[in-house]
Design a protein around this motif. Structure first.
Motif, PDB file in Angstrom:
ATOM      1  N   TYR A 497       0.838  -1.211   0.000  1.00 24.47           N
ATOM      2  CA  TYR A 497       0.000   0.000   0.000  1.00 24.47           C
ATOM      3  C   TYR A 497       0.867   1.252   0.000  1.00 24.47           C
ATOM      4  CZ  TYR A 497      -2.742   3.876   1.752  1.00 24.47           C
ATOM      5  OH  TYR A 497      -3.309   5.121   1.905  1.00 24.47           O
ATOM      6  N   THR A 498       1.904   1.266   0.836  1.00 23.23           N
ATOM      7  CA  THR A 498       2.807   2.420   0.858  1.00 23.23           C
ATOM      8  C   THR A 498       3.478   2.599  -0.502  1.00 23.23           C
ATOM      9  OG1 THR A 498       3.207   2.164   3.237  1.00 23.23           O
ATOM     10  CG2 THR A 498       4.822   3.432   2.006  1.00 23.23           C
ATOM     11  N   VAL A 499       3.844   1.493  -1.144  1.00 21.69           N
ATOM     12  CA  VAL A 499       4.418   1.556  -2.493  1.00 21.69           C
ATOM     13  C   VAL A 499       3.447   2.236  -3.452  1.00 21.69           C
ATOM     14  CG1 VAL A 499       5.057   0.154  -4.490  1.00 21.69           C
ATOM     15  CG2 VAL A 499       5.973  -0.408  -2.243  1.00 21.69           C
ATOM     16  N   LEU A 500       2.210   1.752  -3.487  1.00 16.99           N
ATOM     17  CA  LEU A 500       1.233   2.283  -4.437  1.00 16.99           C
ATOM     18  C   LEU A 500       0.916   3.748  -4.147  1.00 16.99           C
ATOM     19  CD1 LEU A 500      -1.197  -0.768  -4.662  1.00 16.99           C
ATOM     20  CD2 LEU A 500       0.506  -0.040  -6.356  1.00 16.99           C
ATOM     21  N   ALA A 501       0.817   4.096  -2.842  1.00 14.91           N
ATOM     22  CA  ALA A 501       0.542   5.491  -2.495  1.00 14.91           C
ATOM     23  C   ALA A 501       1.709   6.395  -2.893  1.00 14.91           C
ATOM     24  CB  ALA A 501       0.259   5.603  -0.998  1.00 14.91           C
ATOM     25  N   ALA A 502       2.938   5.916  -2.693  1.00 16.31           N
ATOM     26  CA  ALA A 502       4.110   6.705  -3.070  1.00 16.31           C
ATOM     27  C   ALA A 502       4.183   6.904  -4.583  1.00 16.31           C
ATOM     28  CB  ALA A 502       5.384   6.036  -2.557  1.00 16.31           C
ATOM     29  N   LEU A 503       3.852   5.861  -5.332  1.00 18.16           N
ATOM     30  CA  LEU A 503       3.894   5.959  -6.791  1.00 18.16           C
ATOM     31  C   LEU A 503       2.760   6.825  -7.327  1.00 18.16           C
ATOM     32  CD1 LEU A 503       4.687   2.230  -7.664  1.00 18.16           C
ATOM     33  CD2 LEU A 503       6.264   4.165  -7.733  1.00 18.16           C
ATOM     34  N   ASP A 507       6.415  11.943  -6.854  1.00 16.82           N
ATOM     35  CA  ASP A 507       7.123  11.767  -8.120  1.00 16.82           C
ATOM     36  C   ASP A 507       8.589  11.411  -7.929  1.00 16.82           C
ATOM     37  OD1 ASP A 507       8.114  14.130  -7.186  1.00 16.82           O
ATOM     38  OD2 ASP A 507       7.464  15.344  -8.899  1.00 16.82           O
ATOM     39  N   MET A 508       8.960  10.931  -6.723  1.00  9.31           N
ATOM     40  CA  MET A 508      10.353  10.586  -6.434  1.00  9.31           C
ATOM     41  C   MET A 508      10.807   9.340  -7.175  1.00  9.31           C
ATOM     42  SD  MET A 508      13.297  10.724  -4.904  1.00  9.31           S
ATOM     43  CE  MET A 508      13.116  12.084  -3.761  1.00  9.31           C
ATOM     44  N   PHE A 509       9.941   8.339  -7.263  1.00  8.36           N
ATOM     45  CA  PHE A 509      10.383   7.013  -7.694  1.00  8.36           C
ATOM     46  C   PHE A 509      10.231   6.830  -9.196  1.00  8.36           C
ATOM     47  CE2 PHE A 509       9.095   6.886  -3.265  1.00  8.36           C
ATOM     48  CZ  PHE A 509      10.239   6.375  -2.680  1.00  8.36           C
ATOM     49  N   LYS A 510      11.199   6.075  -9.742  1.00 12.78           N
ATOM     50  CA  LYS A 510      11.255   5.855 -11.179  1.00 12.78           C
ATOM     51  C   LYS A 510      10.708   4.481 -11.583  1.00 12.78           C
ATOM     52  CE  LYS A 510      13.413   9.775 -11.111  1.00 12.78           C
ATOM     53  NZ  LYS A 510      12.652  11.022 -11.392  1.00 12.78           N
ATOM     54  N   HIS A 563       2.900   7.527 -12.614  1.00 11.25           N
ATOM     55  CA  HIS A 563       3.743   8.250 -13.560  1.00 11.25           C
ATOM     56  C   HIS A 563       4.982   7.482 -14.005  1.00 11.25           C
ATOM     57  CE1 HIS A 563       5.443   8.931  -9.566  1.00 11.25           C
ATOM     58  NE2 HIS A 563       6.611   8.979 -10.183  1.00 11.25           N
ATOM     59  N   CYS A 564       5.175   6.235 -13.498  1.00 11.38           N
ATOM     60  CA  CYS A 564       6.400   5.498 -13.824  1.00 11.38           C
ATOM     61  C   CYS A 564       6.088   4.020 -13.973  1.00 11.38           C
ATOM     62  CB  CYS A 564       7.457   5.724 -12.736  1.00 11.38           C
ATOM     63  SG  CYS A 564       7.029   4.989 -11.141  1.00 11.38           S
ATOM     64  N   PRO A 565       7.027   3.227 -14.475  1.00 12.02           N
ATOM     65  CA  PRO A 565       6.795   1.791 -14.669  1.00 12.02           C
ATOM     66  C   PRO A 565       6.534   1.066 -13.345  1.00 12.02           C
ATOM     67  CG  PRO A 565       8.698   2.518 -15.925  1.00 12.02           C
ATOM     68  CD  PRO A 565       8.332   3.647 -15.022  1.00 12.02           C
ATOM     69  N   LEU A 583      -5.659  -5.506 -11.248  1.00 10.80           N
ATOM     70  CA  LEU A 583      -5.986  -5.393 -12.669  1.00 10.80           C
ATOM     71  C   LEU A 583      -6.478  -3.990 -13.024  1.00 10.80           C
ATOM     72  CD1 LEU A 583      -7.660  -8.835 -13.466  1.00 10.80           C
ATOM     73  CD2 LEU A 583      -5.635  -7.857 -14.570  1.00 10.80           C
ATOM     74  N   THR A 584      -7.243  -3.378 -12.138  1.00 13.67           N
ATOM     75  CA  THR A 584      -7.720  -2.017 -12.396  1.00 13.67           C
ATOM     76  C   THR A 584      -6.551  -1.058 -12.564  1.00 13.67           C
ATOM     77  OG1 THR A 584      -9.771  -2.389 -11.170  1.00 13.67           O
ATOM     78  CG2 THR A 584      -9.074  -0.104 -11.463  1.00 13.67           C
ATOM     79  N   MET A 585      -5.562  -1.189 -11.695  1.00 15.07           N
ATOM     80  CA  MET A 585      -4.403  -0.300 -11.789  1.00 15.07           C
ATOM     81  C   MET A 585      -3.531  -0.644 -12.991  1.00 15.07           C
ATOM     82  SD  MET A 585      -3.525   0.339  -7.753  1.00 15.07           S
ATOM     83  CE  MET A 585      -3.938  -1.309  -7.204  1.00 15.07           C
ATOM     84  N   VAL A 586      -3.403  -1.923 -13.290  1.00 17.33           N
ATOM     85  CA  VAL A 586      -2.645  -2.330 -14.479  1.00 17.33           C
ATOM     86  C   VAL A 586      -3.264  -1.722 -15.732  1.00 17.33           C
ATOM     87  CG1 VAL A 586      -2.080  -4.299 -15.954  1.00 17.33           C
ATOM     88  CG2 VAL A 586      -1.708  -4.448 -13.490  1.00 17.33           C
ATOM     89  N   ASN A 587      -4.579  -1.805 -15.844  1.00 12.27           N
ATOM     90  CA  ASN A 587      -5.265  -1.262 -17.028  1.00 12.27           C
ATOM     91  C   ASN A 587      -5.132   0.254 -17.097  1.00 12.27           C
ATOM     92  OD1 ASN A 587      -6.113  -3.789 -17.923  1.00 12.27           O
ATOM     93  ND2 ASN A 587      -7.977  -3.726 -16.685  1.00 12.27           N
ATOM     94  N   ALA A 588      -5.143   0.926 -15.939  1.00  9.46           N
ATOM     95  CA  ALA A 588      -4.978   2.383 -15.936  1.00  9.46           C
ATOM     96  C   ALA A 588      -3.591   2.775 -16.431  1.00  9.46           C
ATOM     97  CB  ALA A 588      -5.218   2.924 -14.528  1.00  9.46           C
ATOM     98  N   LEU A 589      -2.576   2.021 -16.031  1.00  8.40           N
ATOM     99  CA  LEU A 589      -1.219   2.310 -16.501  1.00  8.40           C
ATOM    100  C   LEU A 589      -1.095   2.039 -18.001  1.00  8.40           C
ATOM    101  CD1 LEU A 589      -0.622   2.438 -13.416  1.00  8.40           C
ATOM    102  CD2 LEU A 589       1.578   1.387 -13.929  1.00  8.40           C
ATOM    103  N   LYS A 590      -1.756   1.007 -18.466  1.00  3.40           N
ATOM    104  CA  LYS A 590      -1.740   0.727 -19.903  1.00  3.40           C
ATOM    105  C   LYS A 590      -2.339   1.896 -20.684  1.00  3.40           C
ATOM    106  CE  LYS A 590      -1.995  -4.348 -19.747  1.00  3.40           C
ATOM    107  NZ  LYS A 590      -2.850  -5.523 -20.085  1.00  3.40           N
ATOM    108  N   GLU A 591      -3.458   2.430 -20.161  1.00  5.36           N
ATOM    109  CA  GLU A 591      -4.122   3.535 -20.843  1.00  5.36           C
ATOM    110  C   GLU A 591      -3.245   4.788 -20.852  1.00  5.36           C
ATOM    111  OE1 GLU A 591      -7.897   4.099 -18.997  1.00  5.36           O
ATOM    112  OE2 GLU A 591      -8.677   2.137 -19.633  1.00  5.36           O
ATOM    113  N   LYS A 592      -2.384   4.931 -19.849  1.00 11.35           N
ATOM    114  CA  LYS A 592      -1.466   6.077 -19.805  1.00 11.35           C
ATOM    115  C   LYS A 592      -0.186   5.804 -20.592  1.00 11.35           C
ATOM    116  CE  LYS A 592      -0.863   8.871 -16.538  1.00 11.35           C
ATOM    117  NZ  LYS A 592      -0.450   9.581 -15.322  1.00 11.35           N
TER     118      LYS A 592
END
Length: 647
Positions: A497-503, A507-510, A563-565, A583-592
């Motif tokens: 959860y902390t990972v997803l919230a940080a991402l 904008d620190m993480f690549k 904003h990053c991979p 899956l919802t987040m995966v699809n959102a990243l695909k759309e971006k």
């Protein structure tokens, strides 16, 4: 002679099969009639928990024969599942949660049941010889809704007449009889608290039949966490409380009804009560108190003899748990930065001589391949300080190219009320031996740094933990220890959860790696077991009253902000984090049009158990970082599909 090669591309002997090899876990050492017993968790037997005996001659045998396994499911996390007394083993059987007795003087004796078939669970036992019974924590699942928690007695005969001793509180722990079997103490707490928030210490006199009288509240003001009550050889009641910010040792005086600090220190003598029966101190027969405590994330061992000052015990261990005293000896489970978990013994007459009785026997790794953790503290939000362990790359066969810096992986521990330690962690050494730097963060809310530090996460989960992991990465960048363009973050479950919230919100993480991470806080608030059912009341706010806050902090509802991979790992049988969230987040990243990888695993739940799953996930994550950060791993890795990746 070392070879110059890009960071991340180094060859390493720390391979996935080493991480998933058969290394047992040790817990709860006990002694009876000269025989030592302990609980051994064996991955190669599908996690079976075995009770092992070592006699005075050094002979070792399993007293709980396959396929039997001793494990309690009270609070879902369980607790001490066995007790040995007078050559008899009493234990909770994992399969049916009933209590059994087994005669250890008869080889391969068949266990006999002490409790009937029911929906009860049991843990954290003490023996009442005077009334020939066990006293323990019980959890009754026969009713609809939340289970009932209580203290019960179980007769040692086969009458199976379970008797209720204490009830009414939402939770109970640590039933402990005094030296004369005339007084019973225990700890309890109620919703919405968890045991690291607020608990109360009670004492009751037992009548001639063993029934407790009206309980008396000894400590617990509503602003302290009390754990681990213990009776000294001279029948003094001691306990651990964080009433002065730190989990320190105290003693209650029955004459004056006063409570005094035994060892006032800026140190923690306890850990969060996730598992019932945890023990960090005890008394030898001569009154010597032996204890373990942590400062700045590192554990130490010490002794306090009557009338003397606290004396440290020399040990290489940086993690110490499961401390148990009998006669003039001490047993404990210890680990260090270079050694896995061991079961060790100390004779208090030989203070600086620890004898290892059992160890994981992991394959030897040359010291040069093990990164030495460095305790770090760094400024973070609100003028506060956060903590962690920094692991620089370590490999005697390689150097990074001149004028280059290593990539960084920031690790978020689970819990979130927990802590990381500097004990040997091959999952971290897997990365550092390949040329990565790792920062393992004890963000605000972690234990080991006092109650005030722990409570800084109250109402702020998804905010201050994100501030801290970001500040930790920034601190290392400013010190020019890591490459600012190659900063990744990884974590699982609550750490996920902390990972997803940080991402999502920083904008620190690549790059990021999320292992069955919580994307929707509402799901967690609505559907979890009794022990944690009010957990988020403290960390986020009461639900559903604060539903808008839950949604504001849930990355699932803000997936467009990534904003990053990112690479996602998800068990398809996960009941805590449904696969649909990932899956919802995966699809959102695909759309971006952001690079994204998704690895689902059949027959895996919330937490990966299978060796092949752990193996595949590690290799996929390394492959992913190689593609994102532009290096070629030395390992022969199977390719994975990464959408939107432009090479």
């Amino acid at each position: 002679m070392s070879v110059t090669a890009p960071y991340g591309s180094w060859t390493s002997p720390i391979v996935p099969t080493l991480l998933t090899s058969a290394a047992p876990g040790y817990a709860w050492p006990r002694v009876d009639r000269g025989n030592l017993y302990w609980l051994e968790s064996r991955p190669w037997e599908n996690g079976r928990s075995v009770i092992v005996q070592k006699d005075p001659q050094g002979n070792v045998r399993d007293v709980l024969k396959a396929p039997l396994s001793a494990r309690s499911k009270v609070h879902e996390y369980g607790g001490t599942p066995y007790l040995v007394a007078d050559d008899t083993l009493y234990f909770c059987l994992q399969d049916d949660q009933r209590l059994y007795a087994q005669d250890l003087s008869v080889l391969d004796a068949i266990p006999r049941p002490l409790t009937p078939e029911s929906d009860y669970r049991f843990a954290d036992f003490c023996l009442d010889r005077k009334h020939q019974r066990l006293i323990c924590v019980a959890e009754n699942h026969t009713q609809l809704g939340e289970p009932e928690n209580l203290l019960v007695s179980v007769p040692l005969d086969q009458s199976m007449a379970i008797q209720r001793l204490c009830e009414g509180a939402d939770f109970y722990a640590y039933p402990r009889l005094d030296k004369h079997n005339e007084q019973l103490c225990w700890v309890s707490w109620d919703h919405p608290d968890l045991p690291w928030d607020n608990t109360q210490l009670w004492l009751a006199e037992l009548d001639t039949d063993g029934n407790p009288g009206a309980p008396r509240l000894l400590a617990g003001s509503g602003h302290e966490s009390i754990v681990q009550p213990c009776w000294s050889p001279d029948n003094q009641l001691c306990f651990i409380s964080d009433r002065n910010n730190w989990w320190n040792l105290y003693r209650w005086d029955p004459g004056s009804d006063q409570i005094s600090a035994l060892l006032p220190m800026k140190a923690e003598f306890a850990t969060p009560l996730w598992v019932l029966g945890m023990s960090n101190y005890g008394f030898c027969d001569d009154g010597t108190l032996v204890c373990s405590y942590t400062q700045q994330g590192s554990w130490q061992l010490a002794m306090l003899a009557p009338g003397q000052a606290l004396q440290p015990v020399s040990t290489d261990y940086t993690q110490i748990s499961d401390l148990y005293c009998e006669d003039n000896r001490v047993w404990l489970v210890g680990a260090s930065a270079t050694r896995g978990a061991e079961l060790a013994q100390l004779d208090i007459g030989e203070r600086d001589t620890l004898r290892v009785l059992a160890s994981s026997c992991s394959p030897a790794i040359q010291s040069g391949y093990l990164s030495n953790p460095q305790s770090v503290s760094f400024p973070t939000g609100g003028g506060n300080i956060a903590h962690g362990f920094f692991y620089p790359p370590a490999n005697p066969g390689f150097n990074g190219p001149a004028n280059s810096l290593p990539p960084l992986i920031v690790v978020c521990h689970g819990g979130p009320t927990g802590a990381t330690s500097s004990a040997l962690n091959l999952k971290i050494q897997y990365w550092t031996s390949r040329g990565f730097a790792v920062l393992d963060v004890n963000y605000r809310g972690s234990t080991g740094y006092g109650r005030q530090y722990r409570q800084q996460l109250h109402g702020q989960w998804g905010i201050v933990d994100v501030e801290d992991v970001t500040a930790g990465a920034r601190h290392l960048i400013e010190q020019q220890k890591v490459d600012p363009q190659k900063i990744a973050i990884r974590g699982s479950s609550a750490g996920g959860y902390t990972v997803l919230a940080a991402l999502c919100f920083r904008d620190m993480f690549k790059a990021g790696a999320c292992l069955y991470g919580i994307g929707d806080l509402e799901t967690l608030a609505r559907d979890t077991h009794k022990f944690e059912s009010r957990y988020l009341n403290r960390l986020v706010g009461p639900y559903p009253e604060k539903q808008s806050v839950y949604r504001d902090r849930s990355p699932l509802y803000h997936a467009e902000k990534f904003h990053c991979p990112v690479i996602f790992f998800q068990g398809m049988d996960d009941r805590v984090v449904p696969p649909e969230q990932a899956l919802t987040m995966v699809n959102a990243l695909k759309e971006k049009h952001l690079p994204v990888a998704y690895l689902p695993f059949a027959e895996e739940g919330h937490g990966f158990r299978k060796a092949e799953t752990i193996h595949q996930a590690l290799e996929a994550e390394l492959y992913f970082y190689g593609k994102v950060f532009g290096f070629n791993p030395a390992d022969k890795l199977p390719a994975i599909s990464i959408d939107n990746l432009q090479e």
